[in-house]
Design a protein around this motif. Structure first.
Motif, PDB file in Angstrom:
ATOM      1  N   LYS A 109      59.459  21.186  33.966  1.00 50.48           N
ATOM      2  CA  LYS A 109      58.867  22.155  35.072  1.00 50.48           C
ATOM      3  C   LYS A 109      57.311  22.997  34.244  1.00 50.48           C
ATOM      4  CE  LYS A 109      62.515  23.844  37.501  1.00 50.48           C
ATOM      5  NZ  LYS A 109      63.595  24.531  37.669  1.00 50.48           N
ATOM      6  N   PHE A 110      56.972  23.930  34.909  1.00 48.92           N
ATOM      7  CA  PHE A 110      55.616  24.484  34.691  1.00 48.92           C
ATOM      8  C   PHE A 110      55.916  25.306  32.784  1.00 48.92           C
ATOM      9  CE2 PHE A 110      55.120  22.654  38.564  1.00 48.92           C
ATOM     10  CZ  PHE A 110      54.071  21.622  38.856  1.00 48.92           C
ATOM     11  N   ASP A 111      54.288  25.435  32.239  1.00 48.82           N
ATOM     12  CA  ASP A 111      54.822  26.175  31.062  1.00 48.82           C
ATOM     13  C   ASP A 111      54.485  26.961  31.122  1.00 48.82           C
ATOM     14  OD1 ASP A 111      55.560  24.912  29.002  1.00 48.82           O
ATOM     15  OD2 ASP A 111      54.896  23.526  29.421  1.00 48.82           O
ATOM     16  N   LEU A 112      52.657  27.035  32.737  1.00 52.00           N
ATOM     17  CA  LEU A 112      52.406  28.794  33.532  1.00 52.00           C
ATOM     18  C   LEU A 112      52.135  27.892  34.870  1.00 52.00           C
ATOM     19  CD1 LEU A 112      49.737  30.857  32.971  1.00 52.00           C
ATOM     20  CD2 LEU A 112      48.725  28.887  32.578  1.00 52.00           C
ATOM     21  N   ILE A 113      51.958  28.873  35.971  1.00 50.98           N
ATOM     22  CA  ILE A 113      51.629  29.200  36.808  1.00 50.98           C
ATOM     23  C   ILE A 113      50.979  30.182  37.343  1.00 50.98           C
ATOM     24  CG2 ILE A 113      51.977  28.986  39.495  1.00 50.98           C
ATOM     25  CD1 ILE A 113      54.640  28.083  38.985  1.00 50.98           C
ATOM     26  N   TYR A 114      49.155  30.132  37.473  1.00 48.23           N
ATOM     27  CA  TYR A 114      48.482  30.721  37.914  1.00 48.23           C
ATOM     28  C   TYR A 114      48.293  30.753  39.154  1.00 48.23           C
ATOM     29  CZ  TYR A 114      44.655  28.388  36.368  1.00 48.23           C
ATOM     30  OH  TYR A 114      43.321  27.400  36.255  1.00 48.23           O
ATOM     31  N   SER A 115      47.555  31.841  39.285  1.00 48.85           N
ATOM     32  CA  SER A 115      46.353  32.026  40.862  1.00 48.85           C
ATOM     33  C   SER A 115      45.455  33.058  40.245  1.00 48.85           C
ATOM     34  CB  SER A 115      47.256  32.562  41.448  1.00 48.85           C
ATOM     35  OG  SER A 115      47.578  33.888  41.603  1.00 48.85           O
ATOM     36  N   ALA A 124      50.644  34.395  35.887  1.00 47.57           N
ATOM     37  CA  ALA A 124      49.744  35.001  35.956  1.00 47.57           C
ATOM     38  C   ALA A 124      48.938  34.968  37.203  1.00 47.57           C
ATOM     39  CB  ALA A 124      48.736  33.599  34.829  1.00 47.57           C
ATOM     40  N   MET A 125      48.612  36.035  37.713  1.00 44.33           N
ATOM     41  CA  MET A 125      47.720  36.337  38.455  1.00 44.33           C
ATOM     42  C   MET A 125      46.272  37.013  38.420  1.00 44.33           C
ATOM     43  SD  MET A 125      51.656  37.538  40.129  1.00 44.33           S
ATOM     44  CE  MET A 125      51.805  38.775  39.467  1.00 44.33           C
ATOM     45  N   LEU A 126      45.668  36.299  39.059  1.00 49.11           N
ATOM     46  CA  LEU A 126      44.127  37.025  38.546  1.00 49.11           C
ATOM     47  C   LEU A 126      43.014  38.038  39.535  1.00 49.11           C
ATOM     48  CD1 LEU A 126      42.717  34.228  35.473  1.00 49.11           C
ATOM     49  CD2 LEU A 126      44.349  35.829  35.676  1.00 49.11           C
ATOM     50  N   LEU A 127      42.674  38.679  39.094  1.00 46.75           N
ATOM     51  CA  LEU A 127      41.299  39.160  40.240  1.00 46.75           C
ATOM     52  C   LEU A 127      40.469  39.972  39.941  1.00 46.75           C
ATOM     53  CD1 LEU A 127      42.121  42.832  41.001  1.00 46.75           C
ATOM     54  CD2 LEU A 127      44.477  41.547  41.451  1.00 46.75           C
ATOM     55  N   THR A 128      39.423  40.144  40.631  1.00 44.24           N
ATOM     56  CA  THR A 128      38.489  40.662  40.602  1.00 44.24           C
ATOM     57  C   THR A 128      38.192  42.332  41.374  1.00 44.24           C
ATOM     58  OG1 THR A 128      37.068  38.922  39.651  1.00 44.24           O
ATOM     59  CG2 THR A 128      35.675  40.829  39.630  1.00 44.24           C
ATOM     60  N   LYS A 129      37.990  43.558  40.445  1.00 44.63           N
ATOM     61  CA  LYS A 129      37.850  44.677  41.114  1.00 44.63           C
ATOM     62  C   LYS A 129      36.116  44.672  40.657  1.00 44.63           C
ATOM     63  CE  LYS A 129      42.339  46.074  40.952  1.00 44.63           C
ATOM     64  NZ  LYS A 129      43.368  47.294  40.431  1.00 44.63           N
ATOM     65  N   SER A 130      35.372  45.433  42.106  1.00 49.87           N
ATOM     66  CA  SER A 130      33.605  45.297  41.211  1.00 49.87           C
ATOM     67  C   SER A 130      33.232  46.372  42.390  1.00 49.87           C
ATOM     68  CB  SER A 130      33.225  44.411  42.058  1.00 49.87           C
ATOM     69  OG  SER A 130      33.640  43.129  41.754  1.00 49.87           O
ATOM     70  N   GLU A 131      32.212  47.142  41.296  1.00 51.36           N
ATOM     71  CA  GLU A 131      31.593  48.558  41.494  1.00 51.36           C
ATOM     72  C   GLU A 131      30.205  48.229  41.507  1.00 51.36           C
ATOM     73  OE1 GLU A 131      30.874  51.531  40.491  1.00 51.36           O
ATOM     74  OE2 GLU A 131      30.479  51.102  38.521  1.00 51.36           O
ATOM     75  N   TYR A 132      29.467  49.208  42.031  1.00 52.55           N
ATOM     76  CA  TYR A 132      28.119  49.327  41.954  1.00 52.55           C
ATOM     77  C   TYR A 132      27.738  50.862  42.126  1.00 52.55           C
ATOM     78  CZ  TYR A 132      28.157  48.693  46.812  1.00 52.55           C
ATOM     79  OH  TYR A 132      28.193  49.397  48.821  1.00 52.55           O
ATOM     80  N   LYS A 133      28.718  51.648  42.893  1.00 56.27           N
ATOM     81  CA  LYS A 133      28.328  53.071  42.947  1.00 56.27           C
ATOM     82  C   LYS A 133      27.802  53.823  41.482  1.00 56.27           C
ATOM     83  CE  LYS A 133      29.368  57.298  45.175  1.00 56.27           C
ATOM     84  NZ  LYS A 133      30.885  57.738  45.153  1.00 56.27           N
ATOM     85  N   SER A 134      28.132  53.409  40.672  1.00 57.63           N
ATOM     86  CA  SER A 134      27.566  53.989  39.372  1.00 57.63           C
ATOM     87  C   SER A 134      26.439  53.596  38.951  1.00 57.63           C
ATOM     88  CB  SER A 134      28.395  53.597  38.263  1.00 57.63           C
ATOM     89  OG  SER A 134      29.168  52.279  38.088  1.00 57.63           O
ATOM     90  N   THR A 135      25.982  51.866  39.233  1.00 58.44           N
ATOM     91  CA  THR A 135      24.883  51.791  38.609  1.00 58.44           C
ATOM     92  C   THR A 135      23.599  51.965  39.493  1.00 58.44           C
ATOM     93  OG1 THR A 135      24.919  49.498  39.998  1.00 58.44           O
ATOM     94  CG2 THR A 135      25.386  49.884  38.147  1.00 58.44           C
ATOM     95  N   ASN A 136      23.540  52.541  41.175  1.00 57.81           N
ATOM     96  CA  ASN A 136      22.390  53.214  42.331  1.00 57.81           C
ATOM     97  C   ASN A 136      23.265  53.496  42.510  1.00 57.81           C
ATOM     98  OD1 ASN A 136      20.702  53.316  43.634  1.00 57.81           O
ATOM     99  ND2 ASN A 136      19.668  51.717  42.955  1.00 57.81           N
ATOM    100  N   PRO A 137      23.554  54.536  42.728  1.00 53.97           N
ATOM    101  CA  PRO A 137      24.182  56.044  43.738  1.00 53.97           C
ATOM    102  C   PRO A 137      23.854  56.046  45.224  1.00 53.97           C
ATOM    103  CG  PRO A 137      24.151  56.844  41.905  1.00 53.97           C
ATOM    104  CD  PRO A 137      23.574  55.363  41.580  1.00 53.97           C
ATOM    105  N   ALA A 138      21.854  55.925  44.678  1.00 50.17           N
ATOM    106  CA  ALA A 138      21.391  55.678  46.528  1.00 50.17           C
ATOM    107  C   ALA A 138      21.522  54.578  47.158  1.00 50.17           C
ATOM    108  CB  ALA A 138      19.689  56.054  46.143  1.00 50.17           C
ATOM    109  N   LEU A 139      21.450  53.626  46.160  1.00 50.17           N
ATOM    110  CA  LEU A 139      21.494  51.709  46.751  1.00 50.17           C
ATOM    111  C   LEU A 139      23.503  52.204  47.709  1.00 50.17           C
ATOM    112  CD1 LEU A 139      21.463  48.728  47.580  1.00 50.17           C
ATOM    113  CD2 LEU A 139      21.858  48.244  45.871  1.00 50.17           C
ATOM    114  N   TYR A 140      23.774  52.472  46.695  1.00 50.51           N
ATOM    115  CA  TYR A 140      25.365  52.629  47.749  1.00 50.51           C
ATOM    116  C   TYR A 140      25.568  53.410  48.280  1.00 50.51           C
ATOM    117  CZ  TYR A 140      30.335  53.838  47.300  1.00 50.51           C
ATOM    118  OH  TYR A 140      32.029  54.014  48.237  1.00 50.51           O
TER     119      TYR A 140
END
Length: 279
Positions: A117-123, A150-166
Protein backbone atom coordinates in the motif's frame (compact mmCIF):
# COMPACT_ATOMS: atom_id res chain seq x y z
CA UNK A 1 -20.75 20.15 -15.96
CA UNK A 2 -19.79 18.95 -12.50
CA UNK A 3 -18.02 21.66 -10.53
CA UNK A 4 -15.03 19.40 -9.90
CA UNK A 5 -14.50 18.97 -13.67
CA UNK A 6 -14.53 22.65 -14.56
CA UNK A 7 -10.76 23.13 -14.18
CA UNK A 8 -10.25 20.66 -17.03
CA UNK A 9 -11.53 23.31 -19.44
CA UNK A 10 -8.56 25.64 -18.77
CA UNK A 11 -5.43 23.43 -18.44
CA UNK A 12 -2.93 26.02 -19.74
CA UNK A 13 -4.33 28.89 -17.67
CA UNK A 14 -4.56 26.63 -14.63
CA UNK A 15 -0.95 25.53 -15.05
CA UNK A 16 0.36 29.08 -15.37
CA UNK A 17 -1.57 30.91 -12.68
CA UNK A 18 -2.49 28.53 -9.86
CA UNK A 19 -0.31 29.11 -6.77
CA UNK A 20 2.52 26.76 -5.88
CA UNK A 21 3.55 25.75 -2.36
CA UNK A 22 6.72 26.60 -0.51
CA UNK A 23 9.79 24.40 -0.48
CA UNK A 24 9.68 24.55 3.34
CA UNK A 25 6.30 22.82 3.25
CA UNK A 26 7.62 20.03 1.05
CA UNK A 27 10.74 19.62 3.17
CA UNK A 28 8.52 19.24 6.21
CA UNK A 29 6.22 16.74 4.51
CA UNK A 30 9.04 14.64 3.09
CA UNK A 31 10.76 14.44 6.48
CA UNK A 32 7.52 13.71 8.35
CA UNK A 33 6.40 10.92 6.00
CA UNK A 34 9.99 9.69 5.39
CA UNK A 35 9.53 9.79 1.63
CA UNK A 36 12.32 8.70 -0.69
CA UNK A 37 13.46 5.83 -2.86
CA UNK A 38 11.44 2.71 -2.17
CA UNK A 39 8.44 4.60 -0.77
CA UNK A 40 5.09 4.50 -2.54
CA UNK A 41 3.13 7.75 -2.91
CA UNK A 42 -0.30 8.64 -4.29
CA UNK A 43 -1.31 12.19 -5.21
CA UNK A 44 -5.05 12.74 -5.57
CA UNK A 45 -6.04 15.23 -8.28
CA UNK A 46 -2.64 16.76 -9.12
CA UNK A 47 -4.12 19.21 -11.63
CA UNK A 48 -1.09 20.25 -13.66
CA UNK A 49 1.47 19.46 -10.98
CA UNK A 50 1.41 22.41 -8.58
CA UNK A 51 2.48 20.04 -5.77
CA UNK A 52 4.11 17.24 -7.75
CA UNK A 53 7.73 17.89 -8.58
CA UNK A 54 9.23 18.13 -5.07
CA UNK A 55 7.72 14.74 -4.20
CA UNK A 56 8.69 13.23 -7.54
CA UNK A 57 12.25 14.47 -7.01
CA UNK A 58 12.66 12.28 -3.91
CA UNK A 59 12.88 9.22 -6.16
CA UNK A 60 9.78 7.69 -4.61
CA UNK A 61 7.37 5.48 -6.55
CA UNK A 62 5.05 8.36 -7.47
CA UNK A 63 1.48 7.63 -8.55
CA UNK A 64 -1.34 10.06 -9.31
CA UNK A 65 -5.01 9.91 -10.23
CA UNK A 66 -6.47 12.83 -12.16
CA UNK A 67 -10.12 13.19 -13.12
CA UNK A 68 -9.71 15.73 -15.95
CA UNK A 69 -8.53 14.37 -19.27
CA UNK A 70 -6.83 17.63 -20.30
CA UNK A 71 -5.15 18.06 -16.91
CA UNK A 72 -4.04 14.41 -17.15
CA UNK A 73 -2.56 15.10 -20.58
CA UNK A 74 -0.71 18.15 -19.20
CA UNK A 75 0.73 16.03 -16.39
CA UNK A 76 1.97 13.45 -18.87
CA UNK A 77 3.46 16.18 -21.04
CA UNK A 78 5.41 17.56 -18.07
CA UNK A 79 6.50 14.41 -16.23
CA UNK A 80 6.20 11.28 -18.40
CA UNK A 81 9.95 11.19 -18.99
CA UNK A 82 10.52 10.59 -15.28
CA UNK A 83 10.95 6.85 -14.62
CA UNK A 84 9.21 6.98 -11.22
CA UNK A 85 6.13 8.81 -12.55
CA UNK A 86 2.81 7.01 -12.99
CA UNK A 87 -0.65 8.50 -13.53
CA UNK A 88 -4.14 7.30 -14.37
CA UNK A 89 -7.05 9.32 -15.76
CA UNK A 90 -9.98 8.33 -13.57
CA UNK A 91 -12.22 9.26 -10.67
CA UNK A 92 -10.78 8.60 -7.21
CA UNK A 93 -14.30 7.97 -5.91
CA UNK A 94 -14.87 4.94 -8.13
CA UNK A 95 -11.37 3.84 -9.17
CA UNK A 96 -10.16 0.33 -8.38
CA UNK A 97 -6.61 0.79 -7.10
CA UNK A 98 -5.63 -2.87 -7.16
CA UNK A 99 -3.39 -2.42 -10.21
CA UNK A 100 -1.56 0.45 -8.49
CA UNK A 101 -0.88 -1.41 -5.28
CA UNK A 102 1.20 -4.36 -6.45
CA UNK A 103 3.19 -6.46 -4.01
CA UNK A 104 5.74 -5.34 -1.46
CA UNK A 105 7.92 -6.39 1.42
CA UNK A 106 6.89 -7.18 4.99
CA UNK A 107 7.22 -3.57 6.12
CA UNK A 108 4.69 -2.30 3.59
CA UNK A 109 1.82 -4.75 3.63
CA UNK A 110 -1.86 -4.47 4.21
CA UNK A 111 -4.03 -6.82 6.20
CA UNK A 112 -3.91 -9.40 3.38
CA UNK A 113 -0.18 -9.74 3.95
CA UNK A 114 0.88 -9.25 0.31
CA UNK A 115 -0.62 -6.00 -0.95
CA UNK A 116 1.86 -3.15 -0.95
CA UNK A 117 0.00 0.00 0.00
CA UNK A 118 0.94 3.66 -0.12
CA UNK A 119 3.29 5.23 2.42
CA UNK A 120 1.91 8.70 1.66
CA UNK A 121 -1.35 9.88 0.13
CA UNK A 122 -1.63 13.61 -0.41
CA UNK A 123 -3.77 16.19 -2.12
CA UNK A 124 -3.34 19.88 -2.88
CA UNK A 125 -6.72 21.65 -2.76
CA UNK A 126 -8.42 18.52 -4.04
CA UNK A 127 -9.72 16.24 -1.32
CA UNK A 128 -12.56 18.63 -0.44
CA UNK A 129 -14.18 17.69 -3.77
CA UNK A 130 -14.68 14.15 -2.48
CA UNK A 131 -17.47 13.26 -0.03
CA UNK A 132 -15.98 13.04 3.45
CA UNK A 133 -16.84 9.40 4.10
CA UNK A 134 -15.21 8.30 0.84
CA UNK A 135 -12.24 10.65 1.17
CA UNK A 136 -11.22 9.41 4.59
CA UNK A 137 -12.31 5.78 4.51
CA UNK A 138 -10.81 5.07 1.08
CA UNK A 139 -7.50 6.80 1.76
CA UNK A 140 -7.33 4.95 5.08
CA UNK A 141 -7.80 1.61 3.33
CA UNK A 142 -5.15 2.47 0.72
CA UNK A 143 -2.47 3.49 3.22
CA UNK A 144 0.10 1.20 4.74
CA UNK A 145 0.05 1.00 8.54
CA UNK A 146 1.84 4.05 9.84
CA UNK A 147 1.28 5.81 6.51
CA UNK A 148 0.55 9.52 6.20
CA UNK A 149 -2.38 11.43 4.76
CA UNK A 150 -1.42 15.03 3.92
CA UNK A 151 -3.94 17.65 2.79
CA UNK A 152 -2.59 20.94 1.43
CA UNK A 153 -4.33 24.20 0.64
CA UNK A 154 -3.54 27.88 0.23
CA UNK A 155 -5.20 30.72 2.12
CA UNK A 156 -4.52 34.18 0.72
CA UNK A 157 -5.23 37.75 1.73
CA UNK A 158 -4.40 41.11 0.16
CA UNK A 159 -6.26 43.50 2.44
CA UNK A 160 -3.28 44.21 4.67
CA UNK A 161 -1.00 45.08 1.75
CA UNK A 162 -3.37 47.67 0.26
CA UNK A 163 -6.62 48.34 2.15
CA UNK A 164 -7.86 50.87 -0.43
CA UNK A 165 -7.44 48.37 -3.26
CA UNK A 166 -9.17 45.74 -1.16
CA UNK A 167 -12.16 48.05 -0.67
CA UNK A 168 -12.38 48.80 -4.38
CA UNK A 169 -12.28 45.11 -5.25
CA UNK A 170 -15.00 44.33 -2.71
CA UNK A 171 -17.24 46.84 -4.48
CA UNK A 172 -16.73 44.88 -7.70
CA UNK A 173 -17.65 41.65 -5.95
CA UNK A 174 -20.74 43.22 -4.44
CA UNK A 175 -21.92 44.49 -7.82
CA UNK A 176 -21.01 41.68 -10.23
CA UNK A 177 -20.02 38.47 -8.46
CA UNK A 178 -23.10 36.41 -9.30
CA UNK A 179 -22.08 32.80 -10.05
CA UNK A 180 -24.79 30.66 -11.61
CA UNK A 181 -23.86 27.82 -9.24
CA UNK A 182 -22.53 28.44 -5.71
CA UNK A 183 -19.37 26.67 -4.61
CA UNK A 184 -20.64 23.63 -2.66
CA UNK A 185 -17.59 22.39 -0.77
CA UNK A 186 -16.84 24.94 1.95
CA UNK A 187 -18.08 22.57 4.66
CA UNK A 188 -15.33 19.93 4.30
CA UNK A 189 -13.79 19.42 7.75
CA UNK A 190 -10.23 18.14 7.53
CA UNK A 191 -10.04 17.34 11.24
CA UNK A 192 -12.84 14.79 10.80
CA UNK A 193 -10.19 12.36 9.58
CA UNK A 194 -9.93 11.18 13.18
CA UNK A 195 -13.54 9.96 12.97
CA UNK A 196 -12.37 7.35 10.45
CA UNK A 197 -9.47 5.83 12.36
CA UNK A 198 -6.74 8.37 11.68
CA UNK A 199 -4.56 9.58 14.57
CA UNK A 200 -2.10 12.40 15.37
CA UNK A 201 -3.93 15.08 13.40
CA UNK A 202 -2.00 18.36 13.18
CA UNK A 203 -1.76 21.56 11.16
CA UNK A 204 1.47 23.12 9.92
CA UNK A 205 1.51 26.57 8.31
CA UNK A 206 4.07 28.06 5.94
CA UNK A 207 4.16 31.48 4.32
CA UNK A 208 4.81 33.14 1.00
CA UNK A 209 4.03 36.21 -1.07
CA UNK A 210 2.84 36.76 -4.64
CA UNK A 211 2.83 40.00 -6.63
CA UNK A 212 0.68 40.29 -9.75
CA UNK A 213 -0.15 42.85 -12.41
CA UNK A 214 -3.76 43.58 -13.35
CA UNK A 215 -3.57 41.15 -16.27
CA UNK A 216 -2.08 38.42 -14.10
CA UNK A 217 -4.62 38.97 -11.34
CA UNK A 218 -7.53 38.67 -13.76
CA UNK A 219 -6.05 35.50 -15.26
CA UNK A 220 -5.53 34.04 -11.79
CA UNK A 221 -9.06 35.00 -10.71
CA UNK A 222 -10.33 33.23 -13.81
CA UNK A 223 -9.04 29.92 -12.43
CA UNK A 224 -11.43 29.99 -9.44
CA UNK A 225 -14.26 27.58 -10.07
CA UNK A 226 -17.02 29.87 -8.79
CA UNK A 227 -15.62 32.78 -10.82
CA UNK A 228 -15.71 30.66 -13.98
CA UNK A 229 -19.49 30.23 -13.71
CA UNK A 230 -20.46 33.90 -13.44
CA UNK A 231 -23.14 34.52 -16.04
CA UNK A 232 -23.20 37.36 -18.53
CA UNK A 233 -23.68 40.26 -18.47
CA UNK A 234 -22.02 40.16 -15.06
CA UNK A 235 -18.94 38.14 -16.05
CA UNK A 236 -17.42 40.70 -18.40
CA UNK A 237 -18.15 43.57 -16.02
CA UNK A 238 -16.70 41.61 -13.10
CA UNK A 239 -13.34 40.87 -14.70
CA UNK A 240 -13.09 44.32 -16.26
CA UNK A 241 -13.77 45.78 -12.82
CA UNK A 242 -11.01 43.73 -11.21
CA UNK A 243 -8.58 44.74 -13.94
CA UNK A 244 -9.38 48.43 -13.65
CA UNK A 245 -9.17 48.38 -9.85
CA UNK A 246 -5.63 46.98 -9.89
CA UNK A 247 -4.57 49.36 -12.66
CA UNK A 248 -5.83 52.29 -10.58
CA UNK A 249 -3.60 51.21 -7.70
CA UNK A 250 -0.31 51.11 -9.56
CA UNK A 251 -0.95 47.94 -11.59
CA UNK A 252 0.10 45.80 -8.65
CA UNK A 253 -1.64 43.52 -6.16
CA UNK A 254 0.26 41.66 -3.46
CA UNK A 255 -1.04 38.49 -1.84
CA UNK A 256 0.15 37.17 1.51
CA UNK A 257 -0.18 33.39 1.24
CA UNK A 258 -0.47 30.85 4.00
CA UNK A 259 0.28 27.33 2.82
CA UNK A 260 -1.67 25.05 5.14
CA UNK A 261 -0.71 21.41 5.57
CA UNK A 262 -2.92 19.06 7.55
CA UNK A 263 -1.18 15.85 8.55
CA UNK A 264 -2.62 12.69 10.01
CA UNK A 265 -1.55 9.06 10.21
CA UNK A 266 -2.98 5.61 9.90
CA UNK A 267 -1.99 3.79 13.12
CA UNK A 268 0.80 1.26 12.98
CA UNK A 269 -1.91 -1.31 13.72
CA UNK A 270 -5.68 -1.10 13.74
CA UNK A 271 -7.92 -3.54 15.57
CA UNK A 272 -8.82 -5.59 12.50
CA UNK A 273 -5.21 -6.00 11.41
CA UNK A 274 -4.10 -6.87 14.93
CA UNK A 275 -6.79 -9.56 15.07
CA UNK A 276 -5.59 -11.05 11.78
CA UNK A 277 -1.94 -10.92 12.89
CA UNK A 278 -2.69 -12.74 16.14
CA UNK A 279 -4.67 -15.42 14.37
Amino acid sequence: MEFRKIFDTIPEQFDKFRPRYSQELFDSLIAYAKIGTGKKVLEIGPGTGQATEPILNTGCDYNAIELGEHLYAKMKEKFSDRPNFNIVNDDFITHDFSDMLGTGGPNNTGSTGNIRKFDLIYSAATIQWIPEDIAFSKTYDLLAHGGTLAMLLTKSEYKSTNPALYDDIQKIYDAYFKPETPYPHRSFHYQNATNYGYVDFEERDFYGKREMTADEYVAFSGTHCDHMVIAEPYKTKFFEGLHNAVLAHGNKIIFNDTYVMYLTKKPEWDLQSRHLELN
